[in-house]
Design an enzyme around this catalytic site. Sequence first.
Site, mmCIF file in Angstrom:
data_model
loop_
_atom_site.group_PDB
_atom_site.id
_atom_site.type_symbol
_atom_site.label_atom_id
_atom_site.label_comp_id
_atom_site.label_asym_id
_atom_site.label_seq_id
_atom_site.Cartn_x
_atom_site.Cartn_y
_atom_site.Cartn_z
ATOM 1 N N ALA A 11 -21.276 -42.746 14.499
ATOM 2 C CA ALA A 11 -22.119 -43.612 15.338
ATOM 3 C C ALA A 11 -21.541 -43.847 16.724
ATOM 4 C CB ALA A 11 -22.345 -44.947 14.640
ATOM 5 N N GLY A 14 -24.416 -39.654 20.168
ATOM 6 C CA GLY A 14 -25.478 -38.834 19.611
ATOM 7 C C GLY A 14 -26.446 -39.557 18.701
ATOM 8 N N GLY A 16 -26.094 -40.791 15.718
ATOM 9 C CA GLY A 16 -25.570 -41.989 15.078
ATOM 10 C C GLY A 16 -25.644 -43.203 15.971
ATOM 11 N N TYR A 159 -20.272 -23.846 8.536
ATOM 12 C CA TYR A 159 -21.166 -24.963 8.848
ATOM 13 C C TYR A 159 -22.418 -24.900 7.977
ATOM 14 C CZ TYR A 159 -24.041 -28.191 11.577
ATOM 15 O OH TYR A 159 -24.838 -29.233 11.960
#
Length: 279
Positions: A11, A14, A16, A159
């Site tokens: 957070a 971005g 978050g 990923y």
Amino acid sequence: MRGKTVVVTGASAGIGAAAARQFADLGATVAVVGRSAQKTAAVADAIGAEAHLVDYSRLDDVRRLADELLACYPRIDVLANNAGGYFKGRNTSADGHEMTLQVNHLAPFLLTNLLLDRLTKAPEGARVINTASMAYRRGRLDLDDLDRALGRYSGSAAYGATKLANILFTRELARRMQGTGVTSSAFHPGTVASDIGREGGLQRLLFGSRLSRALLSTPAQGAEPLVRLATILDAQTVNGQYLHRLKPMEPKNKQATDPHLAQQLWERSAQLTGVRTSF
């Protein structure tokens, strides 16, 4: 969301950070969790929330965070597992795991399990929401080589595999938590201008320039599915589901819909993180 507590990881920037602001605007108590002390504090201060620091490359720090959250918040209604990363090269965590696996899957798996008992006590049912990615479509999991020690390493392949793991975790958590009031969902936020490519390489090329960011979704737009899943009236309608942005979608990867693989991944992840659960 008044009277409810929302924990948002990743957070400090971005999606978050955008979600944390939206939850605060809706009246929720927000636990702002991030790695950067300065950025996390800035987001928390701006919305009148508490900042909590964590380094996902260290599982002991995840355990410390869980203790801190349990001490600070008598109830937790939403856990947004949003923290994640992309690493160009193969890095090893302090716990000996491939970094992408640990940051994107093992750390949120551990945090969720450490908070599960508190989540089951949420008066109106708690929600676990996992930020996945359409990169799961190219993902492949090998339970005998989760740390990708065999063969040539690819950052994009690692990923994709962890985003596949996010979906499998979501589905298995939903199955295990039936009857407890806890639901679980995952979503693809869209192609969002964010700090996920902070380690460089292709992701920095794609997300780092002003021109590329102008063509991508904003963090606030990327946070829309997360906020929607946290506020939808009947969470059971999306329990165990994957959403592409705001639309529920059957995962387009055979491994993502394999219940046996989901169970095996849970058991293997529990071994790797030392999790003991009765669920």
